[in-house]
Scaffold this motif. Structure first.
Motif, short mmCIF file in Angstrom:
data_model
loop_
_atom_site.label_atom_id
_atom_site.label_comp_id
_atom_site.label_asym_id
_atom_site.label_seq_id
_atom_site.Cartn_x
_atom_site.Cartn_y
_atom_site.Cartn_z
N ALA A 129 0.83 -1.20 0.00
CA ALA A 129 0.00 0.00 0.00
C ALA A 129 0.87 1.26 0.00
O ALA A 129 0.52 2.25 -0.63
CB ALA A 129 -0.93 0.00 1.21
N LEU A 130 1.97 1.20 0.70
CA LEU A 130 2.86 2.35 0.77
C LEU A 130 3.76 2.49 -0.45
O LEU A 130 4.49 3.48 -0.57
CB LEU A 130 3.71 2.27 2.04
N ALA A 131 3.70 1.55 -1.38
CA ALA A 131 4.52 1.61 -2.59
C ALA A 131 3.96 2.57 -3.64
O ALA A 131 4.67 2.97 -4.56
CB ALA A 131 4.68 0.22 -3.19
N THR A 132 2.71 2.96 -3.51
CA THR A 132 2.11 3.89 -4.46
C THR A 132 2.81 5.24 -4.33
O THR A 132 2.79 5.84 -3.25
CB THR A 132 0.60 4.03 -4.18
N PRO A 133 3.41 5.75 -5.42
CA PRO A 133 4.17 7.00 -5.32
C PRO A 133 3.36 8.18 -4.77
O PRO A 133 3.87 8.97 -3.97
CB PRO A 133 4.62 7.27 -6.76
N GLU A 134 2.11 8.31 -5.18
CA GLU A 134 1.29 9.42 -4.70
C GLU A 134 1.01 9.31 -3.20
O GLU A 134 0.98 10.32 -2.50
CB GLU A 134 -0.04 9.48 -5.48
N VAL A 135 0.83 8.09 -2.72
CA VAL A 135 0.62 7.89 -1.28
C VAL A 135 1.87 8.32 -0.52
O VAL A 135 1.78 9.04 0.48
CB VAL A 135 0.25 6.41 -0.97
N ARG A 136 3.03 7.89 -1.00
CA ARG A 136 4.29 8.27 -0.34
C ARG A 136 4.44 9.80 -0.33
O ARG A 136 4.87 10.39 0.66
CB ARG A 136 5.48 7.61 -1.02
N LYS A 137 4.11 10.42 -1.43
CA LYS A 137 4.24 11.88 -1.53
C LYS A 137 3.29 12.58 -0.56
O LYS A 137 3.68 13.52 0.13
CB LYS A 137 3.98 12.34 -2.96
#
Length: 153
Positions: A129-137
């Motif tokens: 779930a945390l691998a999504t770039p937008e989520v990390r951003k």
């Protein structure tokens, strides 16, 4: 958590500092009403929930907020939290439509608490779930915003 620790956290936020509430942290301290207010929305066991983990579209609606500025709609593979409780004023930055609750659910939002700032997000069940770039951003910017009140360009 001790009464002194509770007092310290609330004082920290009220006096102008930032607090980040991540994923299921809003379910902590279920009997502490002021913590629920700090969170803005909170998970209540046997009331809040989510459908099966899935890929879903996140709609960014806080297009001018420094946390989400420049981020468009995106898909992520996570649990879509639903039926969080609370009626404190919040500014929703990102949301998604839940098939489980049949409602649009807030996934990232901010709120003032005294002179302080709260950034609350429901992302992050696991590494996938945390691998999504937008989520990390969103998370990185949210932490920076909570800590400083701004986000570096």
């Amino acid at each position: 958590i001790s009464d002194q620790a509770k007092e310290n956290l609330l004082k920290f936020a009220k006096e102008g500092k930032g607090v980040v509430i991540q994923h299921l942290a809003s379910a902590s301290f279920a009997e502490w009403d002021e913590y629920k207010k700090l969170c803005g929305r909170y998970w209540k066991m046997k009331t809040s929930g989510h459908g099966p983990r899935s890929v879903f579209e996140v709609k960014v609606i806080g297009k001018e907020h420094p946390i989400t500025k420049g981020i468009g709609a995106f898909k992520t593979d996570d649990e879509l939290y639903a039926k969080l409780l609370g009626d404190e004023p919040i500014e929703v930055l990102a949301q998604a439509d839940s098939d489980w609750s049949n409602k649009t659910e807030p996934l990232a939002f901010v709120r003032p608490y005294g002179q302080g700032r709260v950034f609350h997000h429901c992302f992050g069940h696991d590494a996938k779930a945390l691998a999504t770039p937008e989520v990390r951003k969103i998370i990185a910017r949210g932490v920076e915003w909570a800590a400083t009140g701004k986000v570096a360009e």
